[in-house]
Design an enzyme around this catalytic site. Sequence first.
Site, short mmCIF file in Angstrom:
data_model
loop_
_atom_site.label_atom_id
_atom_site.label_comp_id
_atom_site.label_asym_id
_atom_site.label_seq_id
_atom_site.Cartn_x
_atom_site.Cartn_y
_atom_site.Cartn_z
N PRO A 2 19.64 -5.93 -38.86
CA PRO A 2 20.60 -5.78 -39.97
C PRO A 2 20.75 -7.08 -40.75
O PRO A 2 20.95 -8.14 -40.17
CB PRO A 2 21.90 -5.41 -39.25
CG PRO A 2 21.48 -4.90 -37.91
CD PRO A 2 20.23 -5.65 -37.56
N GLU A 3 20.62 -6.98 -42.07
CA GLU A 3 20.79 -8.14 -42.94
C GLU A 3 22.03 -7.88 -43.81
O GLU A 3 22.79 -6.95 -43.55
CB GLU A 3 19.52 -8.35 -43.77
CG GLU A 3 18.27 -8.52 -42.92
CD GLU A 3 17.00 -8.71 -43.73
OE1 GLU A 3 17.08 -9.16 -44.88
OE2 GLU A 3 15.91 -8.40 -43.21
#
Length: 303
Positions: A2-3
């Site tokens: 996840p960014e």
Amino acid sequence: MPELPEVETIRRAIEPRIAGAHITAISVQDASVAAPDGPEFLQRAVGATVRAVLRRGKHLILLLSGNSGIVVHLRMTGALFFCKPPAGMRVRAVLSFSNEERLLFADTRRLGKLQYYENLKPLLVRLGPEPLDEDFTAEALGRALSRHHIPIKAALLDQHIIAGVGNMYADEALFEARINPLTPAGALDQVQVHRLWESIRSVLGRAIERQGASVDTYWLPDGGRGTAHDAFCVAHRKGAPCPGCGLPIERLMLRKRGAYHCPRCQPLPVQETPGRRHPTQPSPPTNTDTKRKPSTASRRPAQ
Ligand SMILES: [Zn+2]
């Protein structure tokens, strides 16, 4: 992993359901999730009211009283659920709230963290600027990059230079700006920096609209999936035709991470030397990256 767009999507899904409620219990099934302070330290958050749910870089923050809060870092495969996690995802901790909501922290690779901070400030200030903030200008990006001679892809992944950009969106932004990932960060000219600044913001903004990229273990808290990966030009598309020129997308290794790019649309810059032309030499990838460990001092109670 996840960014920024994935964590922001999770934040938007979670905040309306727990803001204003207080934490009634924190149940830790896997103590490593609370390392290095341990599950007992996490219990200090029980009874506190969630004033807001914030995001800083890739960190999700449950803001409690004063400067205290619970910080969630999903790392590679962590995810938060209000529902039962998909098969294979192991629940490592559960947060219960006064409004009957239950937030499950699940993780397959057990790298994610759930930590209580008595003072969030040191964490917030040590990260680089937020790329979607109004005061993140092309000039500020240019100044930050000019001090570094590492490959631009590595610079974009350094959370002290810019917060929230990870492997996928760095590749997408560099493609959109037509910059080779090996180009030394400090060698970008003003036009390239401006193009990169624009592409970082547009790539991240579009990904948030699509609720993030579910290329692996990223899930929305209600069990849904994001669709940002459907619009990727290069990330995770090795061998697929480049949307710009049709040449197969290539993947090179840079500091043990894959960098997807188009060799024609993103050529290495050439510099003129007497008698011949040759590509700018990138800084050699190193195997000695030192990950700066966050200070844990701020999470300790005042002596
Ligand atoms: Zn191309």
